[in-house]
Design an enzyme around this catalytic site. Structure first.
Site, PDB file in Angstrom:
ATOM      1  N   ASN A  14       0.742  -1.198   0.092  1.00  0.00           N
ATOM      2  CA  ASN A  14      -0.047  -0.116   0.086  1.00  0.00           C
ATOM      3  C   ASN A  14       0.848   1.280  -0.073  1.00  0.00           C
ATOM      4  O   ASN A  14       1.534   1.647   1.000  1.00  0.00           O
ATOM      5  CB  ASN A  14      -0.953   0.015   1.302  1.00  0.00           C
ATOM      6  CG  ASN A  14      -1.616   0.988   1.395  1.00  0.00           C
ATOM      7  OD1 ASN A  14      -1.876   2.143   0.664  1.00  0.00           O
ATOM      8  ND2 ASN A  14      -2.439   1.444   2.641  1.00  0.00           N
ATOM      9  N   LYS A  16      -0.063   4.109  -0.345  1.00  0.00           N
ATOM     10  CA  LYS A  16      -0.427   5.371   0.195  1.00  0.00           C
ATOM     11  C   LYS A  16      -0.364   6.666  -0.616  1.00  0.00           C
ATOM     12  O   LYS A  16      -0.339   6.350  -1.831  1.00  0.00           O
ATOM     13  CB  LYS A  16      -0.234   6.055   1.616  1.00  0.00           C
ATOM     14  CG  LYS A  16      -0.095   4.322   2.645  1.00  0.00           C
ATOM     15  CD  LYS A  16       0.203   4.872   3.996  1.00  0.00           C
ATOM     16  CE  LYS A  16       0.127   3.658   4.766  1.00  0.00           C
ATOM     17  NZ  LYS A  16       0.031   3.658   6.197  1.00  0.00           N
ATOM     18  N   HIS A 106      -9.558   0.994   4.995  1.00  0.00           N
ATOM     19  CA  HIS A 106      -8.162   1.035   5.638  1.00  0.00           C
ATOM     20  C   HIS A 106      -8.569   2.208   6.828  1.00  0.00           C
ATOM     21  O   HIS A 106      -9.222   2.986   6.710  1.00  0.00           O
ATOM     22  CB  HIS A 106      -7.145   1.744   4.691  1.00  0.00           C
ATOM     23  CG  HIS A 106      -5.821   1.760   5.287  1.00  0.00           C
ATOM     24  ND1 HIS A 106      -5.252   2.783   5.890  1.00  0.00           N
ATOM     25  CD2 HIS A 106      -4.710   1.222   5.182  1.00  0.00           C
ATOM     26  CE1 HIS A 106      -4.189   2.549   6.494  1.00  0.00           C
ATOM     27  NE2 HIS A 106      -3.631   1.384   5.688  1.00  0.00           N
ATOM     28  N   GLU A 108      -6.775   4.481   7.987  1.00  0.00           N
ATOM     29  CA  GLU A 108      -6.757   5.829   7.635  1.00  0.00           C
ATOM     30  C   GLU A 108      -8.084   6.350   6.941  1.00  0.00           C
ATOM     31  O   GLU A 108      -8.421   7.749   7.266  1.00  0.00           O
ATOM     32  CB  GLU A 108      -5.337   6.117   6.845  1.00  0.00           C
ATOM     33  CG  GLU A 108      -4.185   6.070   7.407  1.00  0.00           C
ATOM     34  CD  GLU A 108      -2.945   5.437   7.012  1.00  0.00           C
ATOM     35  OE1 GLU A 108      -2.933   5.655   5.659  1.00  0.00           O
ATOM     36  OE2 GLU A 108      -2.010   5.156   7.319  1.00  0.00           O
ATOM     37  N   GLU A 176      -5.116  -5.299  10.479  1.00  0.00           N
ATOM     38  CA  GLU A 176      -4.281  -4.292  10.659  1.00  0.00           C
ATOM     39  C   GLU A 176      -4.638  -3.488  11.901  1.00  0.00           C
ATOM     40  O   GLU A 176      -5.467  -2.514  12.038  1.00  0.00           O
ATOM     41  CB  GLU A 176      -4.339  -3.318   9.446  1.00  0.00           C
ATOM     42  CG  GLU A 176      -4.136  -3.844   8.489  1.00  0.00           C
ATOM     43  CD  GLU A 176      -3.462  -2.552   7.283  1.00  0.00           C
ATOM     44  OE1 GLU A 176      -2.365  -2.798   6.752  1.00  0.00           O
ATOM     45  OE2 GLU A 176      -4.106  -1.726   7.137  1.00  0.00           O
ATOM     46  N   GLY A 182       2.424   2.007  10.882  1.00  0.00           N
ATOM     47  CA  GLY A 182       3.383   3.150  10.754  1.00  0.00           C
ATOM     48  C   GLY A 182       4.072   3.277  12.358  1.00  0.00           C
ATOM     49  O   GLY A 182       4.708   4.504  12.257  1.00  0.00           O
ATOM     50  N   SER A 222       3.403  -2.436  10.298  1.00  0.00           N
ATOM     51  CA  SER A 222       5.035  -2.431  10.789  1.00  0.00           C
ATOM     52  C   SER A 222       5.753  -3.658  10.265  1.00  0.00           C
ATOM     53  O   SER A 222       6.659  -4.101  11.079  1.00  0.00           O
ATOM     54  CB  SER A 222       5.304  -2.002  12.033  1.00  0.00           C
ATOM     55  OG  SER A 222       4.706  -0.588  12.399  1.00  0.00           O
TER      56      SER A 222
HETATM   57  C1  PEP Z   1      -0.708   0.196   6.042  1.00  0.00           C
HETATM   58  O1  PEP Z   1      -0.917   1.411   5.998  1.00  0.00           O
HETATM   59  O2  PEP Z   1      -1.729  -0.650   5.661  1.00  0.00           O
HETATM   60  C2  PEP Z   1       0.508  -0.431   6.932  1.00  0.00           C
HETATM   61  C3  PEP Z   1       0.469  -1.586   7.317  1.00  0.00           C
HETATM   62  O3  PEP Z   1       1.482   0.446   7.044  1.00  0.00           O
HETATM   63  P1  PEP Z   1       2.850   0.183   7.742  1.00  0.00           P
HETATM   64  O4  PEP Z   1       3.331  -1.113   7.245  1.00  0.00           O
HETATM   65  O5  PEP Z   1       3.847   1.330   7.664  1.00  0.00           O
HETATM   66  O6  PEP Z   1       2.849   0.080   9.226  1.00  0.00           O
END
Ligand code: PEP
Length: 264
Positions: A14, A16, A106, A108, A176, A182, A222
């Site tokens: 992803n 973003k 997601h 976000e 997630e 993040g 992460s």
């Molecule tokens: C995400 O935004 O879907 C995500 C998993 O981000 P990160 O891997 O940076 O934690």
């Protein structure tokens, strides 16, 4: 993993709001070469990128023109087919660009754009209607974790998203935990397994037993090359949704190459 479950592991990047269409072309070319150099077997581990909307046509043209074995998808879609929805993108348009996947719900989008479970359900239904595979994101906040444990909120979110989908619908679920996205603080493989094992019966209940067994459940939050192996050893975790590390070609390729270090 695949040999046992029949589910092909899925590593999804992803991006973003990163990389414009010119950067996307260079990135996808280099990613494909890197994986080819590493003799990546795309039948054994599927790899997909999720660029911003404005990159999709360029990525589609490159992947089709060079016959690259990468899949791609969008990061969001409208729940509507067409009409007066300024700024929104129809699933029909994404399908016309040969997107196979679309991320839905997601955290976000839920937090920054106020997407409710009802909106996520409508978007999931729109994706399926247009022949796209929704990658349905669910996950608890740190506060949810403290108050309700890890699984309660993701299970409720998934139940809401799947209600109304036809039996046997092709979906991917991404667990997630919001606190892990993040933050550099990933869940443990045990935590991911525990929640994935609670999500799978929800898929079976709402989409049928066959879908419950066939649906891939990803962990996201992460994920790095250094921790992917632990997640991939978990029987109900079938891959990863990767944010930050998907923007680093060497790191993302190493994540996709997890079978090389899963036994270590
Ligand atoms: C995400 O935004 O879907 C995500 C998993 O981000 P990160 O891997 O940076 O934690």
């Amino acid at each position: 993993m695949a040999a046992v479950t029949g589910r092909v592991p899925f590593i999804a990047g992803n991006w973003k709001m990163n990389l414009d269409h010119l950067q996307a072309i260079a990135f996808v070319q280099k990613l494909a070469w890197t994986l080819k150099d590493a003799r990546h077997d795309f039948d054994t581990v599927e790899v997909a990128v999720f660029p911003p909307f404005t990159d999709l046509r360029s990525v589609q043209t490159l992947i089709a023109g060079d016959k690259l074995p990468l899949a791609f998808g969008a990061q969001d879609l409208s729940q509507h087919d067409s009409g007066a929805y300024t700024g929104d993108i129809s699933g029909a348009f994404l399908k016309a660009l040969d997107c196979r996947y679309v991320i839905v719900g997601h955290s976000e989008r839920r937090t920054l754009h106020g997407e409710t479970d009802e909106v996520v359900a409508a978007k999931s239904a729109a994706a399926v209607k247009h022949g796209l595979v929704p990658v349905i994101c669910v996950g608890e906040t740190a506060e949810d974790l403290e108050q309700h444990g890890a699984a309660a909120v993701p299970v409720a979110q998934l139940r809401a998203a799947l209600t109304g989908l036809p039996k046997g619908a092709d979906v991917v679920v991404a667990y997630e935990p919001v606190w892990a996205i993040g933050s550099g603080q990933a869940a443990t493989p045990d935590q991911a397994q525990q929640v994935a094992a609670a999500l799978r019966p929800v898929v079976s209940e709402l989409l049928g037993d066959e879908a419950g067994q066939a649906t891939r459940i990803l962990y996201g939050g992460s994920v790095k090359a250094g921790n992917i192996a632990g997640f991939m050893r978990s029987p109900d975790v079938d891959g990863a949704l990767v944010g930050g590390a998907s923007l680093d070609i060497a790191e993302f390729s190493a994540i996709a190459q997890f079978p090389k270090h899963v036994g270590t």
